[in-house]
Motif scaffolding. Structure first.
Motif, short mmCIF file in Angstrom:
data_model
loop_
_atom_site.label_atom_id
_atom_site.label_comp_id
_atom_site.label_asym_id
_atom_site.label_seq_id
_atom_site.Cartn_x
_atom_site.Cartn_y
_atom_site.Cartn_z
N TYR A 98 28.57 -0.28 -11.41
CA TYR A 98 27.44 -0.23 -10.78
C TYR A 98 26.53 -1.31 -9.91
N ASP A 99 25.92 -0.89 -9.00
CA ASP A 99 25.02 -2.06 -8.29
C ASP A 99 23.71 -2.17 -9.15
N LEU A 100 22.84 -3.11 -8.72
CA LEU A 100 21.84 -3.31 -9.70
C LEU A 100 20.67 -2.13 -9.53
N ASP A 101 21.02 -1.48 -8.39
CA ASP A 101 19.94 -0.32 -8.54
C ASP A 101 20.45 1.00 -9.36
N GLU A 115 20.07 6.62 -18.81
CA GLU A 115 19.19 5.49 -19.02
C GLU A 115 19.94 4.41 -18.34
N ARG A 116 21.06 4.52 -17.53
CA ARG A 116 21.59 3.17 -16.90
C ARG A 116 20.49 2.40 -16.31
N PHE A 117 19.49 2.77 -15.79
CA PHE A 117 18.34 1.83 -15.28
C PHE A 117 17.76 0.79 -16.28
N ILE A 118 17.95 0.89 -17.53
CA ILE A 118 17.66 -0.02 -18.47
C ILE A 118 18.54 -1.20 -18.11
N HIS A 119 19.72 -1.23 -17.81
CA HIS A 119 20.65 -2.04 -17.47
C HIS A 119 20.59 -2.83 -16.14
N GLY A 120 20.27 -2.30 -15.02
CA GLY A 120 20.19 -2.56 -13.85
C GLY A 120 18.87 -3.09 -13.69
N GLU A 121 17.76 -2.64 -14.18
CA GLU A 121 16.66 -3.69 -13.79
C GLU A 121 16.45 -4.90 -14.73
N ILE A 122 17.35 -4.79 -15.93
CA ILE A 122 17.03 -6.26 -16.74
C ILE A 122 18.21 -7.04 -16.09
N TYR A 123 19.21 -6.80 -15.57
CA TYR A 123 19.75 -7.56 -14.80
C TYR A 123 19.10 -8.25 -13.71
N PHE A 167 7.88 -1.72 -26.19
CA PHE A 167 7.60 -1.27 -25.01
C PHE A 167 6.88 0.20 -25.36
N GLU A 168 5.90 0.41 -24.49
CA GLU A 168 4.89 1.57 -24.84
C GLU A 168 5.31 2.65 -23.40
N ILE A 169 6.21 3.57 -23.48
CA ILE A 169 6.42 4.24 -22.17
C ILE A 169 5.15 5.17 -21.61
N ARG A 170 4.23 5.35 -22.45
CA ARG A 170 2.92 5.95 -22.00
C ARG A 170 2.25 5.08 -20.94
N ALA A 171 2.34 3.88 -20.98
CA ALA A 171 1.55 3.09 -19.84
C ALA A 171 2.18 3.33 -18.59
N SER A 172 3.50 3.74 -18.54
CA SER A 172 3.92 3.86 -17.18
C SER A 172 4.35 5.37 -16.76
N ALA A 173 4.51 6.34 -17.85
CA ALA A 173 4.84 7.50 -17.78
C ALA A 173 3.94 8.50 -18.15
N ARG A 182 14.64 7.12 -17.34
CA ARG A 182 15.31 7.84 -16.42
C ARG A 182 15.21 7.30 -14.80
N ASN A 183 14.42 6.28 -14.66
CA ASN A 183 14.48 5.93 -13.36
C ASN A 183 14.22 4.42 -13.07
N ALA A 184 14.47 3.79 -11.81
CA ALA A 184 14.14 2.16 -11.77
C ALA A 184 12.95 1.80 -12.28
N ALA A 185 11.69 2.69 -11.85
CA ALA A 185 10.44 2.28 -12.37
C ALA A 185 10.17 2.13 -13.61
N LEU A 186 10.86 2.86 -14.57
CA LEU A 186 10.85 2.96 -15.77
C LEU A 186 11.61 1.64 -16.49
N GLY A 187 12.77 1.44 -15.92
CA GLY A 187 13.67 0.16 -16.32
C GLY A 187 12.72 -0.84 -15.88
#
Ligand code: MN
Length: 274
Positions: A98-101, A115-123, A167-173, A182-187
């Motif tokens: 994968y690329d980092l996006d 949930e692969r965005f967890i990985h890309g966004e942390i990298y 991490f509190e997902i309600r703050a973002s979602a 499920r997307n880059a913003a949440l990652g």
């Protein structure tokens, strides 16, 4: 030789070029969406990634869900992660680049983890991180869901330092998400909560661990779960005395050179079962 209108002796070659041009015209859409590959990864890295998948299942960190990735050894802007499947069943043929996006480079029809965005966004956020585990291991959930901080109970789990952020997902979602990254913003939001920590818990979901190698991140994921169970027991008895910051830092420095010992044991056990 085949005759053609141009009267030149390269008629066959010209027809081939025309056919190639037609084929190329169909390529741009694909070329825009699929990033270039960094090339084949080090086979030893793939072997560790497969073993990491099996070990995390055998050590009760992942079950049918959860995943482990590693940054590509040839390009820091690429990472490697299994196709969407149970970790215990992963083989080298299941690994996707994968690329980092978090766009797959070589999916070839294989499906990706949502949930692969967890990985890309942390990298993206952590150049020091070379491997990441995401899991829903049950021991950490009491800490993810109550606000009681997960802290190191002994020297082996010293990497937890002054405690794992949550991490509190309600703050973002908002209040109606399905809890998934499920997307880059949440990652990215999760990566912000992780900050420079090695582990973050995810309220109503699970946790993520990050480290400088597959072996280190497996070590951390396993002992995060072990520590959570021990801490929950200790909290029934009284107020635990946790490692202080200096003890935690010193013990982590010592442990970082010792991860091969449990790795070899866990790997032998996990691979013998497959
Ligand atoms: Mn998950």
């Amino acid at each position: 030789m085949i005759a053609c209108f141009c009267g030149q002796p390269h008629a066959l070659g010209r027809r081939f070029l025309l056919a190639s041009a037609v084929a190329a015209a169909a390529l741009p859409a694909r070329a825009q969406n699929v990033p270039a590959s960094a090339g084949p990864a080090d086979p030893a890295l793939i072997e560790d990634l497969v073993a990491g998948n099996r070990i995390l299942y055998d050590q009760n960190v992942v079950d049918g869900f959860g995943h482990i990735s590693v940054r590509h050894n040839k390009d820091p802007n690429r990472y490697l992660l299994s196709r969407s499947m149970a970790p215990a069943l992963v083989t080298a043929d299941d690994i996707i680049e994968y690329d980092l996006d978090s766009n797959p480079v070589n999916a070839n029809g294989r499906s990706s983890y949502l949930e692969r965005f967890i990985h890309g966004e942390i990298y993206k956020a952590r150049p020091d991180v070379k491997a990441i585990v995401h899991s829903h291991s049950p021991g950490i959930l009491p800490f993810a869901d109550t606000g009681v901080k997960l802290r190191p109970m002994n020297h082996i789990a010293s990497f937890l330092g002054d405690g794992a952020p949550v991490f509190e997902i309600r703050a973002s979602a908002g209040l109606e998400s399905d809890m998934l990254i499920r997307n880059a913003a949440l990652g990215k939001a999760l990566a912000v909560t992780l900050g420079n920590h090695p582990v973050a818990l995810m309220r109503g979901h699970g946790s993520v661990a990050a480290a400088q190698s597959i072996r280190h991140v497996v070590f951390r994921a396993v002992y995060t779960e072990v520590n959570a169970k021990v801490q929950a027991e200790a909290l029934k008895l009284g107020k635990p005395e946790y490692l202080n910051a200096k003890e935690a830092a010193a013990a982590t420095k010592a442990n970082d050179g010792l991860v091969d010992r449990p790795w070899e044991l866990w790997k032998r056990r996990a691979m013998a079962k497959s």
